[in-house]
Design an enzyme around this catalytic site. Structure first.
Site, PDB file in Angstrom:
ATOM      1  CE  LYS A 236       8.236  -1.196   4.254  1.00 43.86           C
ATOM      2  NZ  LYS A 236       9.308  -1.217   4.911  1.00 43.86           N
TER       3      LYS A 236
ATOM      4  CE1 TYR B 246       9.463  -6.529   6.787  1.00 44.33           C
ATOM      5  CE2 TYR B 246       7.101  -5.403   8.076  1.00 44.33           C
ATOM      6  CZ  TYR B 246       8.180  -5.754   7.102  1.00 44.33           C
ATOM      7  OH  TYR B 246       8.275  -4.590   5.976  1.00 44.33           O
TER       8      TYR B 246
ATOM      9  CG  ASN C 248      11.882   1.140   4.290  1.00 44.53           C
ATOM     10  OD1 ASN C 248      10.791   0.896   4.353  1.00 44.53           O
ATOM     11  ND2 ASN C 248      13.619   0.829   4.474  1.00 44.53           N
TER      12      ASN C 248
ATOM     13  CG  HIS D 172       7.469  -5.245   1.959  1.00 47.06           C
ATOM     14  ND1 HIS D 172       8.322  -5.857   2.686  1.00 47.06           N
ATOM     15  CD2 HIS D 172       7.212  -6.783   0.972  1.00 47.06           C
ATOM     16  CE1 HIS D 172       9.176  -6.879   2.206  1.00 47.06           C
ATOM     17  NE2 HIS D 172       7.874  -7.215   0.867  1.00 47.06           N
TER      18      HIS D 172
ATOM     19  CD  GLU E 208       7.630 -10.796   0.818  1.00 46.93           C
ATOM     20  OE1 GLU E 208       7.331 -10.052  -0.255  1.00 46.93           O
ATOM     21  OE2 GLU E 208       8.544 -11.064   1.844  1.00 46.93           O
TER      22      GLU E 208
END
Ligand code: DAT
Ligand code: MG
Length: 149
Positions: A10, A50, A113, A116, A127
């Site tokens: 990310k 998302y 975080n 992914h 995805e």
């Protein structure tokens, strides 16, 4: 079963120079990189990716964050790689993630975080198709696999 999963560093991970560290972990584990690119996620792609979280209170922040800078998108292949990658990432909230996992070692808060990873075979397929054209994924053998499998 040999499968593929979608993994993405990310924007916080890219800014914090963790791309190499994360690639290193997956390589050393024994998985095979079959596609990778540095890219800027558009608002549209973020909302699609998302989509399952669109009713959640943090959805707006999540979309803003994932589009806030370049991400490093990858497809990794290997035996049980979907579940293994989730274990290597650690729990969603870095404060609950075990040391030795990416989130446990480098993250502090749930909003940033670092990584992914697809959570099921269905999400992996969805995805991968969302982020990569089929001609961006390579199929090849690595000699070292005879020492892993
Ligand atoms: P994961 O990324 O482990 O698959 P998820 O799919 O439940 O977790 O959520 C997607 C992302 O949304 C997650 O990586 C960080 C963010 N997120 C999840 N729960 C959150 C919360 N309670 N507050 C803020 N951000 C959250
Ligand atoms: Mg998820």
């Amino acid at each position: 079963m040999v499968e593929k999963t979608f993994i993405m560093v990310k924007p916080d991970g890219v800014q914090r120079n963790l791309v190499g560290e994360i690639v290193n972990r997956f390589e050393k584990k024994g998985f095979t990189l079959v596609g990778a690119k540095l890219m800027q996620i558009t608002d549209e792609l973020a909302k699609e990716h998302y989509g399952e979280h669109k009713e959640r209170p943090f959805f707006g922040e999540l979309v803003d964050f994932i589009t806030s800078g370049p991400v490093f998108a990858m497809v990794w292949e290997g035996e049980n790689v979907i579940t293994s990658a989730r274990e290597m990432m650690g729990k969603t909230n870095p404060s609950e993630a075990a040391l030795g996992t990416v989130r446990g070692d480098y993250g502090v808060t749930v909003g940033k975080n670092i990584i992914h990873g697809s959570d099921s075979p269905e999400s992996a397929e969805r995805e991968i198709n969302l982020f990569f054209h089929s001609n961006e994924l390579l199929s090849y053998n690595k000699q070292v696999n005879t020492w892993i499998y």
